[in-house]
Motif scaffolding. Structure first.
Motif, PDB file in Angstrom:
ATOM      1  N   ALA A  24       0.870  -1.175   0.000  1.00  0.00           N
ATOM      2  CA  ALA A  24       0.000   0.000   0.000  1.00  0.00           C
ATOM      3  C   ALA A  24       0.902   1.218   0.000  1.00  0.00           C
ATOM      4  N   SER A  25       0.324   2.355  -0.370  1.00  0.00           N
ATOM      5  CA  SER A  25       1.044   3.624  -0.291  1.00  0.00           C
ATOM      6  C   SER A  25       0.123   4.678   0.299  1.00  0.00           C
ATOM      7  N   PHE A  26       0.726   5.726   0.855  1.00  0.00           N
ATOM      8  CA  PHE A  26      -0.042   6.714   1.611  1.00  0.00           C
ATOM      9  C   PHE A  26       0.494   8.123   1.370  1.00  0.00           C
ATOM     10  N   ILE A  27      -0.376   9.092   1.545  1.00  0.00           N
ATOM     11  CA  ILE A  27       0.016  10.463   1.834  1.00  0.00           C
ATOM     12  C   ILE A  27      -0.432  10.684   3.271  1.00  0.00           C
ATOM     13  N   ALA A  28       0.522  10.972   4.144  1.00  0.00           N
ATOM     14  CA  ALA A  28       0.227  10.986   5.584  1.00  0.00           C
ATOM     15  C   ALA A  28       0.760  12.249   6.236  1.00  0.00           C
ATOM     16  N   TRP A  29       0.076  12.697   7.290  1.00  0.00           N
ATOM     17  CA  TRP A  29       0.510  13.873   8.025  1.00  0.00           C
ATOM     18  C   TRP A  29      -0.009  13.811   9.463  1.00  0.00           C
ATOM     19  N   ARG A  30       0.591  14.659  10.301  1.00  0.00           N
ATOM     20  CA  ARG A  30       0.182  14.776  11.692  1.00  0.00           C
ATOM     21  C   ARG A  30      -0.991  15.754  11.763  1.00  0.00           C
ATOM     22  N   GLN A  31      -2.167  15.253  12.103  1.00  0.00           N
ATOM     23  CA  GLN A  31      -3.361  16.091  12.185  1.00  0.00           C
ATOM     24  C   GLN A  31      -3.481  16.770  13.537  1.00  0.00           C
ATOM     25  N   ALA A  32      -2.971  16.133  14.576  1.00  0.00           N
ATOM     26  CA  ALA A  32      -2.966  16.647  15.943  1.00  0.00           C
ATOM     27  C   ALA A  32      -1.741  16.053  16.630  1.00  0.00           C
ATOM     28  N   PRO A  33      -1.375  16.541  17.826  1.00  0.00           N
ATOM     29  CA  PRO A  33      -0.151  16.041  18.463  1.00  0.00           C
ATOM     30  C   PRO A  33      -0.046  14.520  18.531  1.00  0.00           C
ATOM     31  N   GLU A  34      -1.162  13.817  18.756  1.00  0.00           N
ATOM     32  CA  GLU A  34      -1.122  12.356  18.842  1.00  0.00           C
ATOM     33  C   GLU A  34      -2.060  11.710  17.815  1.00  0.00           C
ATOM     34  N   ASP A  77     -11.732  11.483 -13.576  1.00  0.00           N
ATOM     35  CA  ASP A  77     -10.840  10.896 -14.575  1.00  0.00           C
ATOM     36  C   ASP A  77      -9.703  11.855 -14.928  1.00  0.00           C
ATOM     37  N   ALA A  78     -10.022  13.142 -14.983  1.00  0.00           N
ATOM     38  CA  ALA A  78      -8.981  14.132 -15.267  1.00  0.00           C
ATOM     39  C   ALA A  78      -7.969  14.183 -14.131  1.00  0.00           C
ATOM     40  N   TRP A  79      -8.449  14.036 -12.898  1.00  0.00           N
ATOM     41  CA  TRP A  79      -7.532  13.994 -11.756  1.00  0.00           C
ATOM     42  C   TRP A  79      -6.647  12.744 -11.836  1.00  0.00           C
ATOM     43  N   ALA A  80      -7.224  11.609 -12.174  1.00  0.00           N
ATOM     44  CA  ALA A  80      -6.434  10.385 -12.312  1.00  0.00           C
ATOM     45  C   ALA A  80      -5.367  10.561 -13.384  1.00  0.00           C
ATOM     46  N   TRP A  81      -5.730  11.229 -14.492  1.00  0.00           N
ATOM     47  CA  TRP A  81      -4.765  11.506 -15.556  1.00  0.00           C
ATOM     48  C   TRP A  81      -3.622  12.359 -15.017  1.00  0.00           C
ATOM     49  N   SER A  82      -3.952  13.352 -14.202  1.00  0.00           N
ATOM     50  CA  SER A  82      -2.907  14.226 -13.660  1.00  0.00           C
ATOM     51  C   SER A  82      -1.972  13.478 -12.729  1.00  0.00           C
ATOM     52  N   GLU A  83      -2.499  12.507 -11.996  1.00  0.00           N
ATOM     53  CA  GLU A  83      -1.635  11.689 -11.141  1.00  0.00           C
ATOM     54  C   GLU A  83      -0.627  10.918 -11.983  1.00  0.00           C
ATOM     55  N   VAL A  84      -1.129  10.319 -13.054  1.00  0.00           N
ATOM     56  CA  VAL A  84      -0.244   9.567 -13.940  1.00  0.00           C
ATOM     57  C   VAL A  84       0.823  10.484 -14.529  1.00  0.00           C
ATOM     58  N   ARG A  85       0.412  11.627 -15.060  1.00  0.00           N
ATOM     59  CA  ARG A  85       1.352  12.534 -15.708  1.00  0.00           C
ATOM     60  C   ARG A  85       2.322  13.169 -14.709  1.00  0.00           C
ATOM     61  N   SER A  86       1.942  13.229 -13.443  1.00  0.00           N
ATOM     62  CA  SER A  86       2.856  13.769 -12.430  1.00  0.00           C
ATOM     63  C   SER A  86       3.994  12.809 -12.126  1.00  0.00           C
ATOM     64  N   GLY A  87       3.815  11.536 -12.480  1.00  0.00           N
ATOM     65  CA  GLY A  87       4.847  10.540 -12.216  1.00  0.00           C
ATOM     66  C   GLY A  87       4.876  10.026 -10.796  1.00  0.00           C
ATOM     67  N   VAL A  88       3.824  10.334 -10.022  1.00  0.00           N
ATOM     68  CA  VAL A  88       3.731   9.849  -8.632  1.00  0.00           C
ATOM     69  C   VAL A  88       2.376   9.171  -8.491  1.00  0.00           C
ATOM     70  N   VAL A  89       2.370   7.849  -8.492  1.00  0.00           N
ATOM     71  CA  VAL A  89       1.095   7.129  -8.481  1.00  0.00           C
ATOM     72  C   VAL A  89       0.969   6.262  -7.231  1.00  0.00           C
ATOM     73  N   PRO A  90      -0.247   6.112  -6.718  1.00  0.00           N
ATOM     74  CA  PRO A  90      -0.464   5.264  -5.547  1.00  0.00           C
ATOM     75  C   PRO A  90      -0.557   3.790  -5.925  1.00  0.00           C
ATOM     76  N   ILE A  91      -0.309   2.949  -4.962  1.00  0.00           N
ATOM     77  CA  ILE A  91      -0.522   1.511  -5.144  1.00  0.00           C
ATOM     78  C   ILE A  91      -2.009   1.225  -5.024  1.00  0.00           C
ATOM     79  N   SER A  92      -2.537   0.436  -5.959  1.00  0.00           N
ATOM     80  CA  SER A  92      -3.931   0.003  -5.912  1.00  0.00           C
ATOM     81  C   SER A  92      -3.979  -1.524  -5.991  1.00  0.00           C
ATOM     82  N   ALA A  93      -5.165  -2.090  -5.837  1.00  0.00           N
ATOM     83  CA  ALA A  93      -5.308  -3.545  -5.724  1.00  0.00           C
ATOM     84  C   ALA A  93      -4.676  -4.336  -6.865  1.00  0.00           C
ATOM     85  N   PRO A  94      -4.785  -3.904  -8.132  1.00  0.00           N
ATOM     86  CA  PRO A  94      -4.219  -4.727  -9.214  1.00  0.00           C
ATOM     87  C   PRO A  94      -2.701  -4.887  -9.165  1.00  0.00           C
ATOM     88  N   VAL A  95      -2.003  -4.014  -8.426  1.00  0.00           N
ATOM     89  CA  VAL A  95      -0.536  -4.092  -8.428  1.00  0.00           C
ATOM     90  C   VAL A  95       0.034  -4.274  -7.017  1.00  0.00           C
TER      91      VAL A  95
END
Length: 307
Positions: free
Chosen positions: A60-70, A170-188
């Protein structure tokens, strides 16, 4: 040239889910399970990170951040959220951290272009910069797409959407691909070591932190110069899908790569895909998925050299 349709605010992205990690040990737990440093994560930063198997393959892959101290929020592919949550929960043991599916509690949207400023964030922010807006939303700067800034917008469910033109999913998905940074999804799932998708070159792997599952394999691939597969942006005249195998003209029987993500162009002119390829296959040429020819495009960022 970037299609003019790539501007605005997406609907809530159904392909993404949210995991929440709460507790005094949340940072230490995530630090010990994922490819990134969470102990030193500042409040104004987010991290691209991966969960790997003991063999170093991305689960799996994530974009993660600290939302609160804990408290941390981790955005991942919705189709992997349940198995990912189950796997991470297996390793909680005595750690003081609680992991829950918080997807229903949040709205996740994509922002492109002027919509970022309209949402109260800086469109010039560098990838990985986290901004808390005046109305209580979080905006995480992402890698741009052909000169257009992009960001992830996350707010409590029911929060008013940012102002801007509607941007199709779909346009957002295209932008992810063209950005060269893609998340892991179930097929891979379990198909790639992080470097096969260039994660070490876009801030998705820390080589200075301690151990995590698969760390030895990931580090060995980097430090011993054994990287033989990399991620590349390609275009094609017909539909492609994650998980499809890529072949070179010289050998129609032995695959040389795998499609990690694909999406149609917003202007309807073909498809874009991010593929993990054997580096030697680029010189061979004639890359195809079935009968569909692939045209390799320049990467939008430099690759980190083997260390």
């Amino acid at each position: 040239m970037t299609p003019p349709l790539f501007q605005g605010v997406t609907p809530p992205l159904a392909t993404l889910g949210v995991i929440r990690a709460d507790g005094p040990d949340a940072a230490a737990f995530l630090h010990g399970q994922l490819t990134q440093d969470f102990l030193l994560l500042k409040d104004d930063a987010a991290r691209l990170a991966a969960l790997c198997s003991p063999k170093g393959r991305m689960l799996a892959s994530f974009i993660a951040w600290r939302q609160a101290p804990e408290q941390f929020l981790l955005v991942c592919a919705q189709d992997l959220l349940a198995p990912t949550l189950k796997r991470l929960s297996m390793f909680v043991l005595r750690a003081k951290v609680k992991l829950v599916d918080a997807t229903a509690e949040h709205a996740v949207r994509g922002l492109a272009g002027a919509a970022i400023a309209a949402a109260g964030a800086d469109p010039a922010a560098t990838p990985g910069q986290r901004q808390a807006t005046a109305d209580g939303a979080t905006v995480v700067a992402l890698h741009g797409c052909e000169g257009v800034p992009r960001a992830l917008w996350v707010a409590p469910a029911g929060h008013a959407a940012p102002q801007g033109n509607e941007l199709a999913a779909d346009a957002w998905a295209w932008s992810e691909v063209r950005s060269g940074v893609v998340p892991i999804s179930a097929p891979v799932v379990d198909a790639f070591v992080p470097q096969m998708l260039n994660y070490e070159s876009v801030g998705g792997v820390s080589f200075k932190k301690g151990c995590y599952p698969g760390q030895e394999v990931v580090a060995r691939s980097q430090f011993r110069g054994t990287l033989k597969r990399r991620g590349y942006v390609v275009t094609a005249p017909a539909p492609l899908a994650a998980g499809q195998e890529v072949f070179a003209a010289a050998d129609a029987d032995q695959p040389v790569g795998t499609v990690a993500a694909a999406a149609p162009a917003p202007d309807g002119q073909g498809w874009a895909a991010f593929v993990s390829l054997q580096t030697a296959a680029l010189a061979a040429g004639g890359l195809r998925v079935g009968e569909v020819a692939l045209d390799v495009q320049p990467l939008p960022y430099p690759l980190l050299e083997d260390l």
